[in-house]
Design an enzyme around this catalytic site. Structure first.
Site, PDB file in Angstrom:
ATOM      1  N   GLY A 244       0.831  -1.197   0.000  1.00  0.00           N
ATOM      2  CA  GLY A 244       0.000   0.000   0.000  1.00  0.00           C
ATOM      3  C   GLY A 244       0.865   1.246   0.000  1.00  0.00           C
ATOM      4  N   SER A 245       0.321   2.334   0.484  1.00  0.00           N
ATOM      5  CA  SER A 245       1.031   3.610   0.479  1.00  0.00           C
ATOM      6  C   SER A 245       2.094   3.652   1.568  1.00  0.00           C
ATOM      7  CB  SER A 245       0.044   4.761   0.695  1.00  0.00           C
ATOM      8  OG  SER A 245      -0.462   4.731   2.023  1.00  0.00           O
ATOM      9  N   SER A 246       3.080   4.532   1.383  1.00  0.00           N
ATOM     10  CA  SER A 246       4.114   4.710   2.402  1.00  0.00           C
ATOM     11  C   SER A 246       3.518   5.223   3.705  1.00  0.00           C
ATOM     12  CB  SER A 246       5.188   5.680   1.894  1.00  0.00           C
ATOM     13  OG  SER A 246       5.882   5.138   0.796  1.00  0.00           O
ATOM     14  N   LYS A 247       2.500   6.069   3.604  1.00  0.00           N
ATOM     15  CA  LYS A 247       1.876   6.635   4.801  1.00  0.00           C
ATOM     16  C   LYS A 247       1.254   5.552   5.662  1.00  0.00           C
ATOM     17  CE  LYS A 247      -1.626  10.013   6.259  1.00  0.00           C
ATOM     18  NZ  LYS A 247      -2.630  11.021   5.803  1.00  0.00           N
ATOM     19  N   GLY A 249       1.798   2.298   5.331  1.00  0.00           N
ATOM     20  CA  GLY A 249       2.832   1.319   5.643  1.00  0.00           C
ATOM     21  C   GLY A 249       3.634   1.686   6.869  1.00  0.00           C
ATOM     22  N   GLU A 266       5.741  -3.373   0.987  1.00  0.00           N
ATOM     23  CA  GLU A 266       5.846  -3.007  -0.428  1.00  0.00           C
ATOM     24  C   GLU A 266       5.022  -1.734  -0.609  1.00  0.00           C
ATOM     25  OE1 GLU A 266       7.849  -4.364  -2.380  1.00  0.00           O
ATOM     26  OE2 GLU A 266       8.214  -6.389  -1.605  1.00  0.00           O
ATOM     27  N   CYS A 300       2.876  -0.047  -8.816  1.00  0.00           N
ATOM     28  CA  CYS A 300       3.885   0.560  -7.945  1.00  0.00           C
ATOM     29  C   CYS A 300       5.187   0.772  -8.703  1.00  0.00           C
ATOM     30  CB  CYS A 300       4.111  -0.293  -6.698  1.00  0.00           C
ATOM     31  SG  CYS A 300       4.437  -2.021  -7.045  1.00  0.00           S
TER      32      CYS A 300
END
Length: 508
Positions: A244-247, A249, A266, A300
């Site tokens: 998913g998103s870095s936020k 994650g 990831e 991604c």
């Protein structure tokens, strides 16, 4: 099916109806949560409905998974591999309808939908061979009549939280290896692709039932953030894979690490292609086009930044713009379509907001930049000329938007590639060996995937997939990624009658 039921008879082939139970718990289909609708992003019409799991359903599933782990871990690894082989065969038999479902529910074109299902089949095949190679090292002991070696054992339960853009392939990267490693699997699919979660799980469940194995070896849960949070904080799950998103994650990593669990993350990618002055321009343009436009920019590994040597800038941009203007946008199930819809209406709003931000930061729209008037979530693939220092270039806009920038030499190009927070995929186009080996070496790209003369996307399963920095550092699929799904023990056996101590210590 639902209101979008025309020509959807193939859904019955994979066990789907107008209403579906969205959780497979302890070998049974049951769910007591709210009913949600699966929506076709090409029309925004309902395909079918799915009942989600509650936290009580989750708890029941985890208890059963914990018990099933005690049985599954005692099955010899090659026998576990045989079960995964059968799962691959079950998926292979339904390759076409499953691929159509991916195209219908996610929105990627049919060729990519079928390719995604093929990827999980390939992971099954890969894992079958792996089941006979889960071996540890034999280590020379410094002590006489001692043997030292490594033993790999299952972790227990592996939690897998997947995203909408690869709703079943990422499951394959994780679940196939986790299963041959002797772990049970708890899968939370993306909330917006519940039909894929149900259809894939039905095929997997049939294999375990046919082999008289506990159904709780594989648990699937359709649900929202509450289910994901439950997985992240559950001490019974030693490893959580999150895509998913870095936020989000970062929150998952924080929650899991607080209980000393492990994560495979990831996360966001902000991937670059560099075209040197000696590049094969035809090859480069074809690669950029696929990397930037494929899956409507929702991979991604999508190419989002394009760095062109100043001597080839005008030529590459002209050829690429011509391709963009010819691309067919439309129903992903129709032959000839290259760009399907964005996955949700909110994704279209993000695209529009991104275009506004680009313009406010001095970006020039070369082509695209608009939303198509239709019932679906269609946007026009976009090329933008912009300064490398613009804030938007440092962020991932999950849409088909490509930032194009100039550079003068290799050192500048590498610095630009490495200048963003993310570090997933990268590629350079060149014919010079010296450039290639600098690019892949310690002074080159800082990404987890470092390519030469191919796109940033379309990775093969044989290599470890993952990235650095804000992409999360996880590695899944091939190479030695399997080691993350198992517990390593260093074992020393004294088969003599003396007790020599390490480092020559004399103790009494």
């Amino acid at each position: 099916m639902g209101s979008d039921s025309n020509n959807l008879g193939f859904l019955k082939e994979i066990g789907l109806g107008a209403t579906n139970i969205g959780s497979f718990i302890n070998g049974q289909w049951k769910a007591n949560g709210p009913t949600v609708h699966s929506v076709n992003p090409s029309t925004n019409q309902v395909i079918a409905s799915v009942t989600e799991a509650t936290l009580d359903d989750y708890e029941e599933g985890l208890r059963a998974s914990s018990e099933a782990a005690k049985t599954w871990r005692t099955v010899p690894a090659p026998k576990r591999g045989e079960i995964v082989r059968q799962i691959g065969d079950a998926l292979r038999a339904k390759l076409d309808p499953l691929g159509r479902l991916v195209a219908l529910e996610m929105g990627k074109i049919l060729a990519e939908g079928i390719g995604e299902v093929q990827e999980i089949i390939d992971m099954c095949d890969y894992s079958v061979g792996l089941s006979r190679q889960l071996n540890g090292s034999i280590i020379p002991s410094e002590r006489p009549e001692h043997m030292m070696f490594e033993v790999w054992n299952p972790l227990g339960i592996v939690g897998v939280i997947t995203a909408f853009n690869f709703p079943c392939a990422v499951l394959g990267w994780n679940a196939c290896i986790a299963l041959v490693g002797g772990n049970t699997v708890v899968w939370k699919g993306a909330p917006t692709t519940p039909l894929i979660t149900v259809a894939v799980t039905k095929l997997i469940a049939e294999v375990f039932e046919r082999n008289n194995l506990p159904g709780a070896i594989f648990t699937a849960l359709c649900g929202g953030a509450d289910i994901g949070h439950a997985i992240a904080k559950d001490t019974r799950i030693p490893l959580v894979s999150f895509t998913g998103s870095s936020k989000v994650g970062a929150l998952v990593q924080q929650t899991v690490s607080q209980r000393f669990g492990k994560t495979l993350l990831e996360l966001s990618g902000n991937n670059a292609i560099i075209v040197m002055d000696d590049a094969d321009i035809t090859l480069a343009v074809r690669s950029i086009f696929f990397a930037a436009v494929g899956t409507a920019g929702q991979r991604c590994t999508t190419c989002r930044r394009l760095y062109l040597h100043e001597s080839v800038y005008a030529n590459v941009l002209e050829q690429l713009t011509a391709l963009y203007k010819q691309v067919k946008i439309g129903n992903p199930l129709e032959e000839g379509t290259l760009v399907g819809p964005l996955h949700t209406r909110s994704a279209v709003e993000n695209f529009k907001n991104g275009i506004s931000a680009i313009k406010s930061q001095g970006g020039k729209i070369v082509t695209g930049g608009s939303v198509l008037e239709s019932e679906g979530n269609f946007v026009v693939p976009t090329i933008v000329e912009i300064s490398a220092d613009a804030a938007v270039v440092k962020e991932e806009l999950f849409a088909p938007v490509l930032y194009v920038m100039k550079f003068k030499d290799l050192e500048e190009a590498i610095a630009l590639n490495n200048s963003v927070p993310q570090g997933l995929s990268s590629s350079i186009f060149t014919q010079k060996p010296s450039t290639i080996f600098k690019w892949i070496g310690p002074s080159g790209s800082d990404c987890g995937i470092v390519n030469v003369n191919i796109p940033t996307n379309g990775a093969e399963i044989g290599g470890a997939f993952g990235g650095e920095k804000a992409t999360g550092g996880g590695r899944e699929a091939g190479s030695d990624s399997w080691k993350q799904y198992m517990r390593r023990s260093t074992c020393t056996i004294n088969y003599g009658s003396e007790l020599p101590l390490a480092q020559g210590i004399n103790f009494g």
